[in-house]
Design a protein around this motif. Structure first.
Motif, PDB file in Angstrom:
ATOM      1  N   ARG A 104       0.693  -1.280   0.056  1.00 19.36           N
ATOM      2  CA  ARG A 104      -0.099   0.015  -0.040  1.00 19.36           C
ATOM      3  C   ARG A 104       0.888   1.243   0.158  1.00 19.36           C
ATOM      4  O   ARG A 104       0.487   2.414  -0.500  1.00 19.36           O
ATOM      5  CB  ARG A 104      -0.867   0.025   1.256  1.00 19.36           C
ATOM      6  CG  ARG A 104      -1.960  -1.165   1.093  1.00 19.36           C
ATOM      7  CD  ARG A 104      -2.842  -1.184   2.484  1.00 19.36           C
ATOM      8  NE  ARG A 104      -3.896  -1.996   2.378  1.00 19.36           N
ATOM      9  CZ  ARG A 104      -4.832  -2.441   3.316  1.00 19.36           C
ATOM     10  NH1 ARG A 104      -4.531  -1.931   4.508  1.00 19.36           N
ATOM     11  NH2 ARG A 104      -5.748  -3.453   3.140  1.00 19.36           N
ATOM     12  N   THR A 105       1.936   1.303   0.511  1.00 17.20           N
ATOM     13  CA  THR A 105       2.719   2.350   0.670  1.00 17.20           C
ATOM     14  C   THR A 105       3.507   2.558  -0.727  1.00 17.20           C
ATOM     15  O   THR A 105       3.582   3.729  -1.126  1.00 17.20           O
ATOM     16  CB  THR A 105       4.119   2.046   1.538  1.00 17.20           C
ATOM     17  OG1 THR A 105       3.623   1.920   2.941  1.00 17.20           O
ATOM     18  CG2 THR A 105       4.919   3.302   1.732  1.00 17.20           C
ATOM     19  N   MET A 106       3.662   1.592  -1.316  1.00 16.20           N
ATOM     20  CA  MET A 106       4.324   1.692  -2.724  1.00 16.20           C
ATOM     21  C   MET A 106       3.355   2.059  -3.734  1.00 16.20           C
ATOM     22  O   MET A 106       3.544   2.856  -4.654  1.00 16.20           O
ATOM     23  CB  MET A 106       4.751   0.149  -3.165  1.00 16.20           C
ATOM     24  CG  MET A 106       6.072  -0.365  -2.582  1.00 16.20           C
ATOM     25  SD  MET A 106       7.538   0.571  -2.427  1.00 16.20           S
ATOM     26  CE  MET A 106       7.289   1.079  -0.741  1.00 16.20           C
ATOM     27  N   ALA A 107       2.041   1.657  -3.710  1.00 18.80           N
ATOM     28  CA  ALA A 107       0.944   2.163  -4.270  1.00 18.80           C
ATOM     29  C   ALA A 107       0.768   3.747  -4.219  1.00 18.80           C
ATOM     30  O   ALA A 107       0.417   4.682  -5.096  1.00 18.80           O
ATOM     31  CB  ALA A 107      -0.321   1.683  -4.019  1.00 18.80           C
ATOM     32  N   ALA A 108       0.883   4.072  -2.802  1.00 21.98           N
ATOM     33  CA  ALA A 108       0.676   5.606  -2.485  1.00 21.98           C
ATOM     34  C   ALA A 108       2.013   6.234  -3.263  1.00 21.98           C
ATOM     35  O   ALA A 108       1.785   7.264  -3.425  1.00 21.98           O
ATOM     36  CB  ALA A 108       0.905   5.900  -0.994  1.00 21.98           C
ATOM     37  N   ALA A 109       3.093   5.796  -3.278  1.00 24.44           N
ATOM     38  CA  ALA A 109       4.146   6.432  -3.926  1.00 24.44           C
ATOM     39  C   ALA A 109       3.958   6.521  -5.346  1.00 24.44           C
ATOM     40  O   ALA A 109       4.356   7.668  -6.081  1.00 24.44           O
ATOM     41  CB  ALA A 109       5.566   5.568  -3.759  1.00 24.44           C
ATOM     42  N   VAL A 110       3.430   5.674  -6.101  1.00 23.11           N
ATOM     43  CA  VAL A 110       2.898   5.847  -7.531  1.00 23.11           C
ATOM     44  C   VAL A 110       2.112   6.993  -7.491  1.00 23.11           C
ATOM     45  O   VAL A 110       2.272   7.923  -8.597  1.00 23.11           O
ATOM     46  CB  VAL A 110       2.270   4.478  -7.969  1.00 23.11           C
ATOM     47  CG1 VAL A 110       1.597   4.684  -9.321  1.00 23.11           C
ATOM     48  CG2 VAL A 110       3.353   3.264  -7.789  1.00 23.11           C
ATOM     49  N   PHE A 111       0.927   6.913  -6.850  1.00 21.69           N
ATOM     50  CA  PHE A 111       0.018   8.073  -6.926  1.00 21.69           C
ATOM     51  C   PHE A 111       0.586   9.372  -6.479  1.00 21.69           C
ATOM     52  O   PHE A 111       0.396  10.609  -6.965  1.00 21.69           O
ATOM     53  CB  PHE A 111      -1.377   7.961  -6.267  1.00 21.69           C
ATOM     54  CG  PHE A 111      -2.429   6.845  -6.836  1.00 21.69           C
ATOM     55  CD1 PHE A 111      -3.056   7.235  -7.721  1.00 21.69           C
ATOM     56  CD2 PHE A 111      -2.313   5.276  -6.410  1.00 21.69           C
ATOM     57  CE1 PHE A 111      -3.849   6.524  -8.438  1.00 21.69           C
ATOM     58  CE2 PHE A 111      -3.011   4.519  -7.066  1.00 21.69           C
ATOM     59  CZ  PHE A 111      -3.816   5.093  -8.103  1.00 21.69           C
ATOM     60  N   PHE A 112       1.492   9.474  -5.577  1.00 23.96           N
ATOM     61  CA  PHE A 112       2.149  10.774  -5.070  1.00 23.96           C
ATOM     62  C   PHE A 112       2.823  11.269  -6.080  1.00 23.96           C
ATOM     63  O   PHE A 112       2.808  12.354  -6.690  1.00 23.96           O
ATOM     64  CB  PHE A 112       2.931  10.377  -4.126  1.00 23.96           C
ATOM     65  CG  PHE A 112       4.021  11.547  -3.583  1.00 23.96           C
ATOM     66  CD1 PHE A 112       3.651  12.809  -3.624  1.00 23.96           C
ATOM     67  CD2 PHE A 112       5.155  11.225  -3.399  1.00 23.96           C
ATOM     68  CE1 PHE A 112       4.388  13.804  -3.384  1.00 23.96           C
ATOM     69  CE2 PHE A 112       6.258  12.160  -2.770  1.00 23.96           C
ATOM     70  CZ  PHE A 112       5.615  13.470  -2.846  1.00 23.96           C
TER      71      PHE A 112
END
Length: 413
Positions: free
Chosen positions: A217-225
């Protein structure tokens, strides 16, 4: 107490001086190396082929998580020292091949090798900052690291261009090699984090740290960030072009960068009880609101837009700090280098998607619509980051090998 008291405390950390010098060299290198390679190849073959060579080098970045996994399993010294030798030899072959005007295929091959073999200096320095600091100073150290990153991408290309123009076409590549060598040797001499203990369940799984739901989920947040950040960066040139003020694109991006540096520095200077509240979901929400304000300002005057761009940038630096801090906090045991490498890779993925989708949105909706699109991406990233923080405590209780701060402190410097 001075607002810089936290930064002054950093100098009392063990081996702070060598770590800082290594961090500065490591942050300058990316800005130097990309432009240096472009100018070196362009001098002999033209900009078209030079751009292809730079793209091949960037493509090699997909191997970063694999290199991080190898470093976690076999030690950082075994991972960084041989990589440095291969990196230096590949650059030497590239310069020689360009000088004798050898086959372009050789240039592409050694460019790819140089990209895959470059020691992951920034990953190592971030891990050292996290391991050498306590809770009270960890945010300060990561804020300093973020500020150095911003300055590196501003100063690095200037250094490369100056050396190429005043010395020789190969001078920029030589500077990149020197920076990489200095940073790597300093990190190895000071001692980088070493793994201790037997392999954990997360390490044995083929997904590595991505086996953790919180990390995914953190990596997905990094993508959208980073998707949102890239869309914002694209919106400013689009706005400037539509208003017939091409120079304003650089001014607006500079305003955002200045705000980012200022925000990161202020966050690092805050007392720990305040900076601890700047979690990734919080900073991304603030950045989202700031982006919407910029979208509204895009329909007003130039001065108002420049001011709101700077104010929005104040949340950008802390968002980078919070992202790296969150990735470090949720790192499964003995997978620190791979987790940080995945974080960099997913940020790059988000930037690529943001550039592609942003260009489409810009054609349909203009700069205002593109900024709203960026705000939606940031809001999505904030939601994913919140879900990651919720999932972390449950995983630590139920899944062996999911790292906590105590696990990381089991490593030695």
């Amino acid at each position: 107490m001075s607002v810089l008291a936290s930064y002054r405390q950093l100098r009392y950390l063990p081996k702070f001086g060598p770590t800082l010098v290594a961090a500065v060299a490591g942050k300058l290198k990316p800005g130097v190396s990309s432009l240096a390679l472009l100018l070196e190849v362009a001098h002999y073959r033209g900009l078209g082929q030079a751009a292809v060579a730079v793209s091949v080098t960037a493509l090699a970045g997909v191997t970063l998580p694999l290199r991080g996994r190898l470093m976690d399993r076999h030690g950082y010294t075994h991972g960084m020292a041989p990589a440095l030798m291969v990196y230096l030899m590949s650059l030497a072959v590239l310069v020689l091949n360009e000088h004798v005007r050898g086959p372009f295929a050789v240039t592409l091959a050694v460019a790819f090798v140089s990209g895959t073999s470059a020691p992951p200096i920034q990953t190592a320095t971030r891990l050292i900052w996290q391991d050498m600091t306590t809770d009270a100073l960890r945010t300060t150290a990561l804020s300093l690291d973020t500020m150095l990153t911003d300055l590196g991408f501003i100063v690095g290309p200037t250094i490369a261009a100056f050396l190429v123009v005043t010395v020789a076409p190969w001078a920029g590549v030589a500077a990149s090699a020197l920076l990489c060598t200095v940073a790597t040797l300093l990190l190895l001499l000071r001692g980088v984090p070493r793994r201790s203990g037997p392999p954990r369940q997360t390490e044995r799984h083929w997904l590595g740290p991505l086996r953790s739901r919180a990390v995914r989920r953190t990596m997905a947040a990094a993508v959208f960030f980073f998707l949102g950040v890239r869309a914002i960066e694209l919106a400013f040139p689009v706005w400037a072009q539509r208003h017939g003020m091409s120079l304003m694109s650089g001014v607006l991006l500079s305003c955002m960068s200045v705000g980012s540096v200022a925000g990161g520095l202020v966050l690092g200077a805050l007392p720990a009880r305040w900076s601890a509240r700047a979690t990734l979901p919080v900073t991304l929400v603030v950045l989202c609101v700031g982006t919407l304000l910029v979208a509204a300002a895009s329909f007003t005057g130039t001065a108002v837009l420049a001011v709101t761009a700077a104010l929005m940038g104040v949340a950008l630096g802390p968002s980078f700090v919070a992202l790296w801090a969150t990735a470090g906090e949720l790192t499964p045991a003995n997978t620190a280098a791979e987790t940080m490498a995945w974080n960099s890779s997913f940020m790059s993925l988000g930037g690529a998607v943001g550039a592609a989708l942003g260009s489409v949105v810009a054609r349909v909706s203009g700069p205002g619509g593109l900024l709203v699109f960026a705000a939606l991406a940031l809001a999505t990233g904030a939601g994913l980051a919140h879900l990651a923080l919720i999932a972390a405590p449950a995983e630590r209780e139920s899944t062996p090998g999911v790292g906590t701060r105590a696990d990381r402190k089991a490593t030695t410097l």
